[in-house]
Design a protein around this motif. Structure first.
Motif, PDB file in Angstrom:
ATOM      1  N   PRO B 189       0.661  -1.402   0.036  1.00  0.00           N
ATOM      2  CA  PRO B 189      -0.200  -0.115  -0.135  1.00  0.00           C
ATOM      3  C   PRO B 189       0.992   1.258  -0.022  1.00  0.00           C
ATOM      4  O   PRO B 189       1.832   1.445   0.856  1.00  0.00           O
ATOM      5  N   PHE B 192       1.847   3.018   3.435  1.00  0.00           N
ATOM      6  CA  PHE B 192       3.363   2.445   3.869  1.00  0.00           C
ATOM      7  C   PHE B 192       4.509   3.337   3.673  1.00  0.00           C
ATOM      8  O   PHE B 192       5.186   3.851   4.489  1.00  0.00           O
ATOM      9  N   VAL B 210      11.104  -0.619   4.537  1.00  0.00           N
ATOM     10  CA  VAL B 210       9.823  -0.675   4.520  1.00  0.00           C
ATOM     11  C   VAL B 210       9.230  -1.736   3.258  1.00  0.00           C
ATOM     12  O   VAL B 210       8.667  -2.558   3.462  1.00  0.00           O
ATOM     13  N   PRO B 213      11.158  -5.642   3.158  1.00  0.00           N
ATOM     14  CA  PRO B 213      10.791  -6.759   3.829  1.00  0.00           C
ATOM     15  C   PRO B 213       9.137  -7.276   3.760  1.00  0.00           C
ATOM     16  O   PRO B 213       8.780  -8.197   4.019  1.00  0.00           O
ATOM     17  N   LEU B 214       8.149  -6.329   2.806  1.00  0.00           N
ATOM     18  CA  LEU B 214       6.972  -6.785   2.785  1.00  0.00           C
ATOM     19  C   LEU B 214       6.875  -7.375   1.416  1.00  0.00           C
ATOM     20  O   LEU B 214       5.817  -8.215   1.089  1.00  0.00           O
ATOM     21  N   MET B 295       1.582 -14.791   6.281  1.00  0.00           N
ATOM     22  CA  MET B 295       1.553 -13.311   6.807  1.00  0.00           C
ATOM     23  C   MET B 295       0.091 -12.583   5.892  1.00  0.00           C
ATOM     24  O   MET B 295      -0.365 -11.819   6.712  1.00  0.00           O
ATOM     25  N   LEU B 298      -3.058 -13.440   7.645  1.00  0.00           N
ATOM     26  CA  LEU B 298      -3.584 -12.953   8.754  1.00  0.00           C
ATOM     27  C   LEU B 298      -3.814 -11.156   8.330  1.00  0.00           C
ATOM     28  O   LEU B 298      -4.681 -10.813   9.105  1.00  0.00           O
TER      29      LEU B 298
END
Lengths: 353, 300
Positions: B189, B192, B210, B213-214, B295, B298
């Motif tokens: 998004p 972020f 940022v 890692p996503l 991940m 969730l």
């Protein structure tokens, strides 16, 4: 702590102008809420203040300094986003501390601040958890914590409560208000929910189609709406709008009914819209009704009932008693005092009283 | 009809209906289990087809030369001699290290630069962005065989022939990697990125701490693709290298096949050893892929 000033702020995307000259002065420590329907320009204005959108013309000043060309990081602001924007791969501690990543504070001082903010928000026991182990409200607290930890001049909130359920939204609303009372920073809060605007703001900025419709305290926005749009937008259920004509000593309603009214500035033979809030429209107990109609739906709210009444094909919402409210398909008479009328020019929609 | 009779009739009807339903149910179950059985057979056959070459490779690596053309899977006289020979041959270790260095460096380079370009193309608005992206994508349509000659001429001009850099340079960035990473960054998004921008990070810090890692699952997938691709690359390393010292493993293994004979047992032994790093890479990065999927679940 900071003042904020928007002067003739204009935003264009290509040839489309979406903000048409916004002027606003925000005092130090004030809680301002931008409210309006989708596409009214409230989020765009907020993003321009944050430095996330270029300013086409006009200026944004923070503490008297024009910040148009400053990067977001140099404006000393913090922003809380609608979807929280907390990083799923970082713990609560790292998320809150993220705002201090580029700060030159000693590590110990950073740790202390994170702990302080977490305690202030009741998150001290969750510092080592990941966002996916938190509830919606806790995630929102982390997002607020990340903003708080930097101690910015201005807090910007972009519809931060939209993703929460009704109960949590009410709770967070209260928490943000308490937080403002405690820290006293200037807050600009964007929402499309007029209840949020009314309950939280020192002043509300009501927007529509890129124009400010009214800047007022919640009380004034409710009781002295500047125009028909504000009158309809603020208040739930919405204000009843009745077409009519101002005559010499009375108002003639669209259905032929006549209401004595001697407001001097209405003029004669002028087409007007009369706004009456549902709570000002009651069941008539004397022989002098303003309106007569057939109850179509009754919504019991406990302390009162909302009566949806069909008056000559127009649906009017009136307030009824909490107990023994009229049943659907009952003919009822309604009355309202002339003092509660909000009168708008039918052509311009502007308030004339 | 008496009320009692009526009850009896209705209960009889109910029993009949129930038995009919049971019969129908059992036939449906029977069809389902048959369908499942057929699916298992097909899957098993597919599995055998996939595993057989590997098993045959392993089996051959334990055989003496006289047994190589015997298709039995268990060698009559199993031996470790092939492994002793291949590992004892200094050239093999040299090729192994060459391949490892080249595949590792190329993987690191791709993970860094493909994601940097993908991120830029995804998250920044600038004039010509779309054209740049299309231009990068269009290179996917050019087959490697067509590029080999220009690469060779370039290497010759720069003096990169028979060097590690010469073997590596065409694969340091790939259009496929850029495309893959750009698509994955679309799922990050913008809030972020903007939140980090407001928090004072510069663009490089935002990309690294940022955005990267996503998209770990995508990075893991890319790492596996690139590593395997470079580990097994044959044509370009064969062309650009001259000395045996610079060979990569796939090129080196071909030296076991000479005009007079093909030493399959040695080739298979080399291949069996060369599979190990790819297995390790897959096992290491696979965890990230699985964790990424969890991940994402969730978050939703």
């Amino acid at each position: 702590m900071a003042t904020l000033s928007l002067q003739n702020l204009v935003k264009r995307y290509g040839k489309t102008e979406v903000l048409h000259g916004i002027d606003l002065e925000v005092a130090d420590g004030e809680f301002i809420v931008f409210v309006g329907p989708s596409g009214c320009g409230k989020s765009t204005t907020l993003r321009m203040i944050a430095g996330l959108e270029d300013i086409t013309s006009g200026s944004v000043q923070i503490n008297g300094e024009v910040v148009n060309n400053l990067e977001p990081k140099h404006r000393n602001i913090a922003m809380v986003f609608q979807n929280y924007a907390i990083y799923p791969h970082m713990s609560v501690r790292k998320n809150i501390g993220f705002g201090l990543k580029t700060s030159k504070l000693p590590k110990l001082e950073k740790m202390k601040r994170i702990e302080e903010v977490a305690t202030m928000l009741g998150m001290q026991d969750y510092l080592d958890r990941k966002p996916n182990e938190l509830s919606g409200g806790q995630r929102q607290r982390v997002a607020i914590g990340r903003a708080l930890v930097r101690n910015p001049s201005v807090f910007l909130f972009d519809e931060p409560l939209s993703n929460l359920d009704a109960q949590l939204r009410t709770q967070m609303r209260l928490e943000i208000k308490k937080l403002h009372q405690r820290v006293g920073n200037t807050i600009i809060f964007v929402t499309h929910d007029q209840v949020e605007a009314m309950t939280m703001a020192d002043r509300i900025v009501i927007m529509k189609d890129g124009y400010i419709q009214q800047i007022a305290t919640p009380d004034d926005a409710y009781h002295k709406p500047a125009n028909e749009f504000v009158a309809r937008f603020i208040g739930a259920p919405s204000m009843n709008m009745l077409a009519g004509k101002a005559m010499d000593s009375h108002i003639e309603l669209w259905n032929g009914a006549s209401i004595p009214c001697s407001k001097s500035n209405l003029g004669i033979d002028r087409n007007i819209t009369i706004g009456i809030r549902p709570e000002d429209l009651h069941i008539c107990t004397d022989n002098n009704p303003v309106l007569t109609g057939l109850v179509s739906v009754v919504e019991p709210l406990g302390s009162e009932s909302l009566l949806y009444v069909d008056v000559n094909g127009t649906e009017i919402i009136a307030s009824g008693p909490g107990r023994n409210a009229p049943l659907p398909n009952t003919q009822i008479d309604l009355t309202a005092s002339v003092e509660s009328f909000h009168i708008f020019d039918q052509e311009t929609g502007e308030s004339v009283v | 009809m008496q009320p009692g009779n009526s009850d009896a009739a209705s209960s009889e009807l109910a029993v009949k209906a129930n038995s009919k339903a049971l019969l129908e149910g059992s036939s449906a179950r029977h069809e389902r289990s048959l369908g499942q059985f057929i699916r298992w057979i097909v899957l098993f056959a597919g599995g055998v087809l996939m595993v057989m070459p590997l098993v045959y490779m392993l089996s051959t690596s334990f055989k003496f030369p006289f047994e190589v053309y015997n298709l039995n899977l268990i060698p009559e006289e199993p031996t470790l001699e092939n492994y002793t020979y291949v590992l004892g041959d200094g050239r093999f270790m040299k090729w192994f290290i060459n391949s490892l260095v080249i595949a590792t460096l190329t993987t690191i380079s791709n993970v860094l630069f493909d994601s940097l370009v993908g991120y830029t193309l995804c998250k920044f608005s600038f004039r010509g962005r779309y054209i740049v992206f299309i231009a990068i994508l269009s290179t996917l349509m050019i087959p490697t065989e067509m590029l080999v000659i220009p690469w060779y001429l370039m290497s010759q001009q720069f003096g990169w022939l028979d060097t590690t850099w010469g073997i590596m340079f065409p694969g340091l960035m790939t259009a496929f990697g850029v495309f893959l990473m750009k698509q994955f960054f679309e799922s990050v998004p913008d809030d972020f990125i903007e939140a980090a921008r407001i928090d004072g990070l510069n663009e490089l810090q935002i990309w690294w701490s940022v955005a990267m890692p996503l998209v770990k699952p995508a990075l893991a997938a890319l790492a596996i693709f690139v590593f395997l691709g470079n580990w097994t690359a044959f044509i370009w390393p064969l062309i650009v290298t001259n000395s045996q010292d610079m060979y990569t493993l796939p090129v080196g293994l071909t030296t076991f096949s000479v005009e007079q004979s093909v030493e399959w047992e040695l080739i298979m032994t080399g291949a069996a050893i060369s599979v190990l790093p790819t297995l390790i890479v897959f096992l290491v990065f696979q965890r990230f892929i699985i964790r990424g999927v969890v991940m994402a679940g969730l978050k939703g």
